[in-house]
Scaffold this motif. Structure first.
Motif, PDB file in Angstrom:
ATOM      1  N   THR A   1      59.120  62.745  57.011  1.00  0.00           N
ATOM      2  CA  THR A   1      58.258  63.584  56.164  1.00  0.00           C
ATOM      3  C   THR A   1      58.901  63.886  54.810  1.00  0.00           C
ATOM      4  O   THR A   1      58.370  64.689  54.046  1.00  0.00           O
ATOM      5  N   ALA A   2      60.047  63.253  54.519  1.00  0.00           N
ATOM      6  CA  ALA A   2      60.799  63.600  53.317  1.00  0.00           C
ATOM      7  C   ALA A   2      60.025  63.304  52.035  1.00  0.00           C
ATOM      8  O   ALA A   2      60.105  64.060  51.064  1.00  0.00           O
ATOM      9  N   ARG A   3      59.256  62.222  52.026  1.00  0.00           N
ATOM     10  CA  ARG A   3      58.518  61.869  50.812  1.00  0.00           C
ATOM     11  C   ARG A   3      57.441  62.906  50.503  1.00  0.00           C
ATOM     12  O   ARG A   3      57.257  63.309  49.347  1.00  0.00           O
ATOM     13  N   VAL A   4      56.740  63.337  51.535  1.00  0.00           N
ATOM     14  CA  VAL A   4      55.749  64.398  51.347  1.00  0.00           C
ATOM     15  C   VAL A   4      56.442  65.687  50.924  1.00  0.00           C
ATOM     16  O   VAL A   4      55.957  66.424  50.048  1.00  0.00           O
ATOM     17  N   GLY A   5      57.597  65.975  51.529  1.00  0.00           N
ATOM     18  CA  GLY A   5      58.340  67.174  51.169  1.00  0.00           C
ATOM     19  C   GLY A   5      58.770  67.177  49.716  1.00  0.00           C
ATOM     20  O   GLY A   5      58.689  68.205  49.034  1.00  0.00           O
ATOM     21  N   ASN A   6      59.213  66.039  49.220  1.00  0.00           N
ATOM     22  CA  ASN A   6      59.616  65.942  47.815  1.00  0.00           C
ATOM     23  C   ASN A   6      58.433  66.210  46.889  1.00  0.00           C
ATOM     24  O   ASN A   6      58.561  66.917  45.880  1.00  0.00           O
ATOM     25  N   ALA A   7      57.272  65.667  47.240  1.00  0.00           N
ATOM     26  CA  ALA A   7      56.077  65.883  46.428  1.00  0.00           C
ATOM     27  C   ALA A   7      55.634  67.343  46.475  1.00  0.00           C
ATOM     28  O   ALA A   7      55.268  67.929  45.448  1.00  0.00           O
TER      29      ALA A   7
ATOM     30  N   ILE B   1      46.520  65.043  42.072  1.00  0.00           N
ATOM     31  CA  ILE B   1      45.209  65.670  42.293  1.00  0.00           C
ATOM     32  C   ILE B   1      45.358  67.106  42.785  1.00  0.00           C
ATOM     33  O   ILE B   1      44.823  68.040  42.161  1.00  0.00           O
ATOM     34  N   PRO B   2      46.095  67.360  43.901  1.00  0.00           N
ATOM     35  CA  PRO B   2      46.265  68.763  44.299  1.00  0.00           C
ATOM     36  C   PRO B   2      47.056  69.580  43.289  1.00  0.00           C
ATOM     37  O   PRO B   2      46.784  70.775  43.099  1.00  0.00           O
ATOM     38  N   ALA B   3      48.031  68.941  42.623  1.00  0.00           N
ATOM     39  CA  ALA B   3      48.792  69.667  41.603  1.00  0.00           C
ATOM     40  C   ALA B   3      47.886  70.085  40.457  1.00  0.00           C
ATOM     41  O   ALA B   3      47.927  71.237  39.993  1.00  0.00           O
ATOM     42  N   GLY B   4      47.035  69.153  40.011  1.00  0.00           N
ATOM     43  CA  GLY B   4      46.103  69.476  38.930  1.00  0.00           C
ATOM     44  C   GLY B   4      45.093  70.530  39.345  1.00  0.00           C
ATOM     45  O   GLY B   4      44.716  71.392  38.545  1.00  0.00           O
TER      46      GLY B   4
ATOM     47  N   GLU C   1      53.101  52.906  48.554  1.00  0.00           N
ATOM     48  CA  GLU C   1      52.899  54.334  48.336  1.00  0.00           C
ATOM     49  C   GLU C   1      52.019  54.548  47.116  1.00  0.00           C
ATOM     50  O   GLU C   1      52.024  53.741  46.172  1.00  0.00           O
ATOM     51  N   HIS C   2      51.282  55.627  47.135  1.00  0.00           N
ATOM     52  CA  HIS C   2      50.425  55.991  46.002  1.00  0.00           C
ATOM     53  C   HIS C   2      50.750  57.429  45.619  1.00  0.00           C
ATOM     54  O   HIS C   2      49.915  58.329  45.721  1.00  0.00           O
ATOM     55  N   ASN C   3      51.979  57.614  45.148  1.00  0.00           N
ATOM     56  CA  ASN C   3      52.456  58.963  44.855  1.00  0.00           C
ATOM     57  C   ASN C   3      51.670  59.633  43.736  1.00  0.00           C
ATOM     58  O   ASN C   3      51.646  60.867  43.658  1.00  0.00           O
ATOM     59  N   TYR C   4      51.035  58.831  42.885  1.00  0.00           N
ATOM     60  CA  TYR C   4      50.274  59.420  41.782  1.00  0.00           C
ATOM     61  C   TYR C   4      49.112  60.273  42.284  1.00  0.00           C
ATOM     62  O   TYR C   4      48.605  61.141  41.573  1.00  0.00           O
ATOM     63  N   LEU C   5      48.695  60.041  43.530  1.00  0.00           N
ATOM     64  CA  LEU C   5      47.586  60.825  44.073  1.00  0.00           C
ATOM     65  C   LEU C   5      47.962  62.280  44.295  1.00  0.00           C
ATOM     66  O   LEU C   5      47.084  63.145  44.399  1.00  0.00           O
TER      67      LEU C   5
END
Length: 205
Positions: free
Chosen positions: A111-117, A67-70, A60-64
């Motif tokens: 889809t839980a990981r995307v949902g958490n982000a 980008i949308p958050a920033g 996983e590359h959760n740090y990406l």
């Protein structure tokens, strides 16, 4: 929900670098406890999701997601500095959609990981937009940021240190903080408007 209680506390904060009355102290407490649950909650959710990872799952590359958050937070900051009065409402709308998408994503394991982000992006951008729209004095702004930093740090440490077997109890304890923050916010607003109870809904305006 913790994002909502945090925003309610931010609206009621006052004083200087420290609260100067019971209402502002309660508001500060609401922000701090909300931050504990926000940061700790998202980290605990991530830990629980990691329990179901298989060795064969791709990295996983959760740090990406930064980008949308920033982009969302940076867009609000740029628009706010340029005087676009509607940028706050637009950012709040985007934050709300992220939170709704986060709830939808968390409803399925796939889809839980995307949902958490998405939830983390929505809550963080909503809080930043609130701070920008409130135009707090610099001392109160520092107090607000400090409270969130302290609460977030406590939540992160607890979420990282807690044993996996204790996660259910920890989740229950974090949920109790939501209620505590809501009560603190409501009581702070009540004290503020005690002479005129007809104004008790001012926090929602």
């Amino acid at each position: 929900i913790s994002g909502t209680t945090a925003i309610g506390g931010l609206v009621l904060m006052g004083g200087h670098y420290l609260p100067d009355s019971w209402p502002t102290a309660l508001a500060n407490l609401a922000v701090t406890t909300s931050a504990v649950n926000i940061v700790g909650g998202f980290l605990i959710t991530q830990r629980m999701l990691d329990m179901f990872r298989r060795p064969t799952d791709p990295n996983e590359h959760n740090y990406l997601y930064a980008i949308p958050a920033g982009a969302l937070i940076g867009g609000f900051g740029a628009g706010h500095m340029m005087g676009y009065t509607e940028i706050g409402q637009m950012t709040m709308l985007a934050a709300s959609l992220c939170c709704i998408g986060g709830i939808w994503g968390l409803s399925s394991q796939s889809t839980a990981r995307v949902g958490n982000a998405l939830g983390a992006i929505g809550v963080s951008s909503g809080i930043v937009a609130t701070l920008g729209m409130l135009n707090l004095p610099s001392a109160v702004l520092a107090q607000a940021i400090g409270s969130m930093a302290v609460g977030g740090g406590i939540g992160a440490v607890i979420a990282k240190k807690m044993a996996i077997t204790d996660l259910p109890q920890l989740v229950a304890a974090f949920h109790s903080l939501v209620g505590f923050a809501a009560v603190s916010t409501a009581f702070s607003d009540y004290i503020n408007h005690m002479p005129d109870p007809s104004h008790l809904d001012a926090v929602h305006r």
